[in-house]
Structure formats: structure tokens, C-alpha cells
Design a protein around this motif. Structure first.
Motif, PDB file in Angstrom:
ATOM      1  N   TYR A   4       0.800  -1.215   0.000  1.00 50.23           N
ATOM      2  CA  TYR A   4       0.000   0.000   0.000  1.00 50.23           C
ATOM      3  C   TYR A   4       0.839   1.274   0.000  1.00 50.23           C
ATOM      4  O   TYR A   4       0.376   2.322  -0.386  1.00 50.23           O
ATOM      5  CB  TYR A   4      -0.914   0.049   1.234  1.00 50.23           C
ATOM      6  N   ILE A   5       2.087   1.189   0.453  1.00 45.58           N
ATOM      7  CA  ILE A   5       2.803   2.411   0.762  1.00 45.58           C
ATOM      8  C   ILE A   5       2.997   3.291  -0.465  1.00 45.58           C
ATOM      9  O   ILE A   5       2.977   4.520  -0.387  1.00 45.58           O
ATOM     10  CB  ILE A   5       4.152   2.084   1.440  1.00 45.58           C
ATOM     11  N   ILE A   6       3.166   2.729  -1.644  1.00 46.92           N
ATOM     12  CA  ILE A   6       3.460   3.559  -2.800  1.00 46.92           C
ATOM     13  C   ILE A   6       2.251   4.349  -3.264  1.00 46.92           C
ATOM     14  O   ILE A   6       2.366   5.251  -4.081  1.00 46.92           O
ATOM     15  CB  ILE A   6       3.993   2.716  -3.979  1.00 46.92           C
ATOM     16  N   TYR A   7       1.097   4.037  -2.728  1.00 45.59           N
ATOM     17  CA  TYR A   7      -0.107   4.737  -3.144  1.00 45.59           C
ATOM     18  C   TYR A   7      -0.571   5.774  -2.131  1.00 45.59           C
ATOM     19  O   TYR A   7      -1.641   6.331  -2.266  1.00 45.59           O
ATOM     20  CB  TYR A   7      -1.235   3.743  -3.406  1.00 45.59           C
ATOM     21  N   THR A  30       7.038   9.033  -4.364  1.00 47.80           N
ATOM     22  CA  THR A  30       6.284   7.852  -4.802  1.00 47.80           C
ATOM     23  C   THR A  30       4.807   8.128  -4.950  1.00 47.80           C
ATOM     24  O   THR A  30       4.020   7.232  -5.175  1.00 47.80           O
ATOM     25  CB  THR A  30       6.467   6.708  -3.788  1.00 47.80           C
ATOM     26  N   GLU A  31       4.395   9.404  -4.809  1.00 43.59           N
ATOM     27  CA  GLU A  31       2.974   9.735  -4.859  1.00 43.59           C
ATOM     28  C   GLU A  31       2.372   9.415  -6.220  1.00 43.59           C
ATOM     29  O   GLU A  31       2.946   9.671  -7.266  1.00 43.59           O
ATOM     30  CB  GLU A  31       2.775  11.218  -4.567  1.00 43.59           C
ATOM     31  N   VAL A  32       1.200   8.844  -6.194  1.00 44.85           N
ATOM     32  CA  VAL A  32       0.432   8.631  -7.411  1.00 44.85           C
ATOM     33  C   VAL A  32      -0.430   9.863  -7.634  1.00 44.85           C
ATOM     34  O   VAL A  32      -1.051  10.367  -6.704  1.00 44.85           O
ATOM     35  CB  VAL A  32      -0.458   7.382  -7.279  1.00 44.85           C
ATOM     36  N   ALA A  33      -0.452  10.397  -8.830  1.00 43.95           N
ATOM     37  CA  ALA A  33      -1.256  11.573  -9.120  1.00 43.95           C
ATOM     38  C   ALA A  33      -2.699  11.317  -8.713  1.00 43.95           C
ATOM     39  O   ALA A  33      -3.218  10.219  -8.883  1.00 43.95           O
ATOM     40  CB  ALA A  33      -1.174  11.916 -10.593  1.00 43.95           C
ATOM     41  N   ALA A  34      -3.357  12.346  -8.165  1.00 39.64           N
ATOM     42  CA  ALA A  34      -4.703  12.185  -7.623  1.00 39.64           C
ATOM     43  C   ALA A  34      -5.666  11.594  -8.627  1.00 39.64           C
ATOM     44  O   ALA A  34      -6.505  10.758  -8.282  1.00 39.64           O
ATOM     45  CB  ALA A  34      -5.207  13.528  -7.112  1.00 39.64           C
ATOM     46  N   ALA A  35      -5.563  12.016  -9.866  1.00 42.85           N
ATOM     47  CA  ALA A  35      -6.504  11.525 -10.873  1.00 42.85           C
ATOM     48  C   ALA A  35      -6.349  10.036 -11.099  1.00 42.85           C
ATOM     49  O   ALA A  35      -7.337   9.297 -11.216  1.00 42.85           O
ATOM     50  CB  ALA A  35      -6.320  12.284 -12.175  1.00 42.85           C
ATOM     51  N   SER A  36      -5.097   9.565 -11.184  1.00 37.07           N
ATOM     52  CA  SER A  36      -4.876   8.145 -11.453  1.00 37.07           C
ATOM     53  C   SER A  36      -5.035   7.288 -10.216  1.00 37.07           C
ATOM     54  O   SER A  36      -5.210   6.071 -10.311  1.00 37.07           O
ATOM     55  CB  SER A  36      -3.480   7.935 -12.055  1.00 37.07           C
ATOM     56  N   ALA A  37      -4.973   7.914  -9.021  1.00 37.92           N
ATOM     57  CA  ALA A  37      -5.097   7.138  -7.782  1.00 37.92           C
ATOM     58  C   ALA A  37      -6.450   6.464  -7.666  1.00 37.92           C
ATOM     59  O   ALA A  37      -6.596   5.468  -6.956  1.00 37.92           O
ATOM     60  CB  ALA A  37      -4.864   8.036  -6.577  1.00 37.92           C
ATOM     61  N   PHE A  38      -7.467   6.984  -8.365  1.00 39.15           N
ATOM     62  CA  PHE A  38      -8.812   6.427  -8.280  1.00 39.15           C
ATOM     63  C   PHE A  38      -9.326   5.992  -9.649  1.00 39.15           C
ATOM     64  O   PHE A  38     -10.522   5.937  -9.893  1.00 39.15           O
ATOM     65  CB  PHE A  38      -9.755   7.465  -7.651  1.00 39.15           C
ATOM     66  N   SER A  39      -8.373   5.638 -10.499  1.00 39.98           N
ATOM     67  CA  SER A  39      -8.757   5.256 -11.866  1.00 39.98           C
ATOM     68  C   SER A  39      -9.285   3.840 -11.952  1.00 39.98           C
ATOM     69  O   SER A  39     -10.015   3.496 -12.883  1.00 39.98           O
ATOM     70  CB  SER A  39      -7.561   5.421 -12.811  1.00 39.98           C
ATOM     71  N   ASP A  40      -8.915   2.986 -10.995  1.00 41.18           N
ATOM     72  CA  ASP A  40      -9.412   1.614 -10.983  1.00 41.18           C
ATOM     73  C   ASP A  40      -9.492   1.130  -9.548  1.00 41.18           C
ATOM     74  O   ASP A  40      -8.924   1.739  -8.634  1.00 41.18           O
ATOM     75  CB  ASP A  40      -8.510   0.691 -11.818  1.00 41.18           C
ATOM     76  N   GLU A  41     -10.201   0.033  -9.338  1.00 41.59           N
ATOM     77  CA  GLU A  41     -10.472  -0.446  -7.983  1.00 41.59           C
ATOM     78  C   GLU A  41      -9.195  -0.814  -7.245  1.00 41.59           C
ATOM     79  O   GLU A  41      -9.037  -0.496  -6.060  1.00 41.59           O
ATOM     80  CB  GLU A  41     -11.412  -1.650  -8.036  1.00 41.59           C
ATOM     81  N   LYS A  42      -8.265  -1.468  -7.915  1.00 38.98           N
ATOM     82  CA  LYS A  42      -7.050  -1.927  -7.252  1.00 38.98           C
ATOM     83  C   LYS A  42      -6.224  -0.746  -6.747  1.00 38.98           C
ATOM     84  O   LYS A  42      -5.758  -0.730  -5.598  1.00 38.98           O
ATOM     85  CB  LYS A  42      -6.224  -2.775  -8.214  1.00 38.98           C
ATOM     86  N   THR A  43      -6.040   0.247  -7.584  1.00 40.45           N
ATOM     87  CA  THR A  43      -5.241   1.404  -7.192  1.00 40.45           C
ATOM     88  C   THR A  43      -5.935   2.220  -6.106  1.00 40.45           C
ATOM     89  O   THR A  43      -5.307   2.670  -5.143  1.00 40.45           O
ATOM     90  CB  THR A  43      -4.960   2.296  -8.411  1.00 40.45           C
ATOM     91  N   ALA A  44      -7.249   2.397  -6.237  1.00 43.58           N
ATOM     92  CA  ALA A  44      -7.998   3.159  -5.245  1.00 43.58           C
ATOM     93  C   ALA A  44      -7.954   2.465  -3.890  1.00 43.58           C
ATOM     94  O   ALA A  44      -7.790   3.109  -2.843  1.00 43.58           O
ATOM     95  CB  ALA A  44      -9.438   3.343  -5.711  1.00 43.58           C
ATOM     96  N   VAL A 121     -12.593   9.606  -4.436  1.00 43.49           N
ATOM     97  CA  VAL A 121     -13.554   8.537  -4.706  1.00 43.49           C
ATOM     98  C   VAL A 121     -14.831   9.107  -5.296  1.00 43.49           C
ATOM     99  O   VAL A 121     -15.392   8.581  -6.269  1.00 43.49           O
ATOM    100  CB  VAL A 121     -13.840   7.745  -3.413  1.00 43.49           C
ATOM    101  N   GLU A 122     -15.310  10.202  -4.729  1.00 40.56           N
ATOM    102  CA  GLU A 122     -16.557  10.802  -5.204  1.00 40.56           C
ATOM    103  C   GLU A 122     -16.452  11.244  -6.659  1.00 40.56           C
ATOM    104  O   GLU A 122     -17.406  11.113  -7.429  1.00 40.56           O
ATOM    105  CB  GLU A 122     -16.911  12.001  -4.324  1.00 40.56           C
TER     106      GLU A 122
END
Length: 454
Positions: A4-7, A30-44, A121-122
């Protein structure tokens, strides 16, 4: 490394606080851009997991042992021989006291993380089921941190979004009533959306009963006895949870008593099971610990109390036998067998007992207290006890059952107005002014609208 740490949406600060913004946090590489952080269930989902990781990835931080240590020292649970904790042990806190800034800045970083998750998420295209689950987990964790902030510092800013960082950094404190209403509302929303089943094979992500357990505690602290009893009822009635008859299993990662646990991530030290165990248990079994249970608390155990046998460990210094807290028994070890237990079933029995007592349901309150006593190997209290006697018995059971866990003893003494009469007998020169915890100077200079505790 935990997956989880990389997300994690932003880094959790250890000590560094911006000189002018208490919510300012530098993003990790290591931050994931906010837009891509919730692009799919696994990443979110991994992004939400990063929130729990950030709460328990380094030693001596707010949620990884620090709060338990300093509040145990402020109360009469246990204290440390390390001089950096002396002001807590002697109840001589000032705005310059070590670690006070962490008790403020770190919960707010977790709240900011939670707010980012709720907003992300919203705005995402995730399924409604996934949205509901992840938002509910973030709401739960947001309330968890507000619960501690409000009880540590009384009045704190209520920040529920990340849309205007500058405005958030200028917010003044919310009232106790505003904070309470927010916590109840957020937990009620989370209860509707969160799954009753645990996500995965462990109890490291909150479920519906974790929400109910925290809500029971919030109601209790506010004196809403009927709702506190009702929420605790729900948790106790769930057959997934049971009081472990072997006290040595209560704090294992497989404990059936656990409602919610945090898993150590071991970013800095190999083999850590829990940071409390790492701090308190000596590196050599025959060596002394640098943590000592207060003598008055050791004397409070009745003969044959299994909690003294199983959850305290003696060591000798200068021919005197002292005791260290020993709920977590491993300094390091592989494979990991212990997790940091945040919510557990025994507390729900004690919550229900207090709620029933304050509704004059004396036999039912005694029944709950006796469940805890009998598990500890003690005789049941007689049904002839009056209300005042039951109240004192409950205070003692909470003290011995929850010793060293998440500041319970300090908060109990403060919220029941028992800090002065109890601690003045244990500590020299303890006075009414020692009950308030000051806000750190480093925090106050970040926001002119913050107010120091009286």
C-alpha cells in the motif's frame, strides 16, 4: 515493503511542520497523481491502504506507540525512564514539551489524507459499491483521528475538505458540540456504506462492527448512554468476536477479540511486530525494561488476577522488583504474530457496563463487569453492590483491563472528573491545571486563529 505504501496520497510528517501552515505536507516522490489514484479499484483500494500504512510505519509516532506512552505517563499506567518523557511523567507540560506537536500534526495529516480519499472517490468512475466502501473507511479513519484530537486538546479546527488549503490553515477551533455532532454523523454515514465483512483475511481494514465500536465510544464520551449501550450491544452480539480465554492471545494478529488492528510496515527496522513491543520489551530477555508500571497500579491488582501474570512482566533494578507492560511480548521476530490492536471486544463490555450503570440498570452493568473479571480469573462482584460501588469497580476494571492502550486511562479520569482525586494521591503536586494538555508552540504559530488551552 507493504504494497500500500506507494499509493499514499501524501507523506505523513514525522516532526517537520511548516512554519506557517500546519496542514502543509510535502508530497512523496512515490505519490500517485490524484486523478490516477482512483482510476481503478485496485489502485484506489491501495490508496486507502496507504492511509493505514502511514499511521503505523515508524516508531514513536502518534498512532505507533507515542500516544499510548505519553498518556500512560500522564495518568498512572506506566512511565518511561527516558528523560524525553519526564514532563509527561511529572505532569509538567508546557507548549515546548517534546512530542506535543506530533500529537496534533500527525492526526491532521491522516485527516487530510482521508479528505483526499473521500473527494477522489466521489469524483471517480469507480463502481458505487467500491465508492461506498472506500469512502466509509476514510470517514471512519477521519473520525478516529478527530476523536483523539478533540479529547487531547478540547477544541480543534474541523476540516472536512482539501479544496482551500489556505482557508483551512486559518480555521479557528470548532466547539465540542460541533465536533461531536460531526463525528456521530460521519460514523452513521460510514455505517450505512461499509461492508460488514472484513476486506481480506485479517482485521486491518475496518468493517461495520469497527464503525459501531467507535460510535459506541463516541456516544459514551458524550453521555449518550442509550445509544452507547445499543452500539456496544451490536458488537457484542456478533459471534465473530469473543473474549479470549487465554490472555496471551488477545493481541495476536489472529485474535478473535480484535475488532480493528494496525499492521506494522517495518520501513525502518526489520522484524518489528508492533512498535510498542519494540519500544518496551528489552533486546535481551534478562535485561531491564525502561518502562515501569506505576507502583500504585501494580498494587491495585487483586490476588490471582491473570492480567498481572500475563500482561505485566517483572524485572529487577537496584534490588527492587518493577513491572513493565507486557501485552505485546515481542521486540522483533519473524514471522509477524502480533498486530497493534486498536479496538477490541473487552472495551465494548466496559462501554456497555458504564452506559447501563448510568441508566440505573445495575444488575446488567454488573453482569458486563463480571464478564471481564471472570475472564481475568477473578470472582464475580456481588449483586448487592450499590451504584457508587459499581462505578468505582468499573473504573478499576477499565484501568487494569485497558492499561497502556491508546490513552484510555487518562481520558477516563479526565472525562469523569476523577483525575485530580486519583492522580493527586499518586503524583507529587498534581493539581487542576495539570489536567489540560497544551497545544505546542510550533502549532500555534501556524495559525493566528488557534487558541491555547487555558
Amino acid at each position: 515493503m507493504n504494497k500500500y505504501i506507494i499509493y499514499s496520497l501524501f507523506a505523513t510528517p514525522l516532526l517537520n511542520i511548516s512554519c506557517n501552515k500546519f496542514l502543509a505536507v510535502d508530497p512523496p516522490k512515490t505519490e500517485v497523481a490524484a486523478a490516477s489514484a482512483f482510476s481503478d479499484e485496485k489502485t484506489a483500494t491501495a490508496t486507502v491502504g496507504g492511509l493505514y500504512t502511514s499511521m503505523n510505519n515508524y516508531n514513536n509516532q502518534f498512532a505507533s506507540g507515542l500516544m499510548s506512552i505519553v498518556l500512560s505517563s500522564l495518568a498512572d499506567d506506566y512511565n518511561s525512564a527516558f528523560t524525553s518523557y519526564d514532563e509527561y511523567k511529572y505532569n509538567k507540560l508546557s507548549p515546548a514539551t517534546s512530542y506535543l506537536d506530533r500529537l496534533w500534526s500527525q492526526p491532521y495529516s491522516y485527516i487530510n489524507h482521508s479528505n483526499k480519499i473521500i473527494e477522489g472517490v466521489e469524483a471517480s468512475a469507480l463502481s458505487s459499491t467500491v465508492k461506498a466502501q472506500l469512502s466509509a473507511e476514510a470517514r471512519f479513519t477521519r473520525v478516529f483521528n478527530y476523536f483523539y484530537l478533540s479529547n487531547l486538546f478540547n477544541k480543534v479546527p474541523l476540516i472536512t475538505d482539501t479544496k482551500d488549503l489556505e482557508a483551512n490553515n486559518r480555521k479557528g477551533p470548532a466547539s465540542r458540540e460541533e465536533l461531536y455532532a460531526f463525528m456521530v454523523d460521519d460514523l452513521q454515514k460510514a455505517a450505512v456504506d461499509i461492508a460488514d465483512a472484513y476486506q481480506g483475511n485479517e482485521r486491518t481494514r475496518p468493517n461495520r462492527k469497527a464503525v459501531d465500536a467507535l460510535l459506541a465510544r463516541v456516544y459514551l464520551y458524550h453521555g449518550d448512554w442509550a445509544n452507547a449501550e445499543a452500539m456496544a450491544d451490536k458488537v457484542i452480539a456478533d459471534n465473530r468476536y469473543e473474549l479470549s480465554r487465554d490472555l496471551n492471545t488477545v493481541f495476536l494478529k489472529t485474535s478473535k477479540e480484535a475488532i480493528w488492528q494496525l499492521q506494522s510496515v517495518n520501513l525502518s527496522t526489520a522484524g518489528v511486530n508492533t512498535w510498542e513491543g519494540f519500544s518496551i520489551v528489552p533486546a535481551v530477555a534478562t535485561a531491564r525494561s525502561y518502562y515501569q508500571v506505576y507502583d500504585a497500579t501494580v498494587a491495585a491488582y487483586e490476588e490471582n488476577d491473570l492480567r498481572k501474570t500475563m500482561w505485566l512482566k517483572p524485572y529487577v533494578v537496584s534490588n527492587k522488583t518493577l513491572y513493565m507492560p507486557y501485552k505485546y511480548k515481542l521486540r522483533t521476530g519473524a514471522p509477524v504474530t502480533e498486530y497493534n490492536t486498536v479496538l477490541r471486544l473487552a472495551e465494548q463490555y466496559l462501554i456497555r457496563a458504564e452506559a447501563r450503570l448510568n441508566q440505573n440498570k445495575l444488575p446488567a452493568a454488573l453482569q458486563d463487569i463480571n464478564q471481564i473479571r471472570e475472564r481475568a480469573g477473578l470472582a464475580a462482584l456481588p449483586q448487592t453492590m450499590d451504584k457508587a460501588g459499581i462505578a468505582l469497580a468499573l473504573e478499576k476494571e477499565r484501568q487494569l483491563e485497558l492499561l497502556g492502550e491508546w490513552g484510555h486511562r487518562w481520558f477516563d479520569l479526565v472525562r469523569t472528573n476523577r483525575a485530580l482525586p486519583v492522580l493527586s494521591k499518586v503524583k507529587t503536586d498534581f493539581s487542576e491545571s495539570d489536567i489540560k494538555i497544551p497545544i505546542a508552540s510550533a502549532i500555534l504559530i501556524t495559525n493566528a486563529n488557534l487558541q491555547q488551552n487555558d
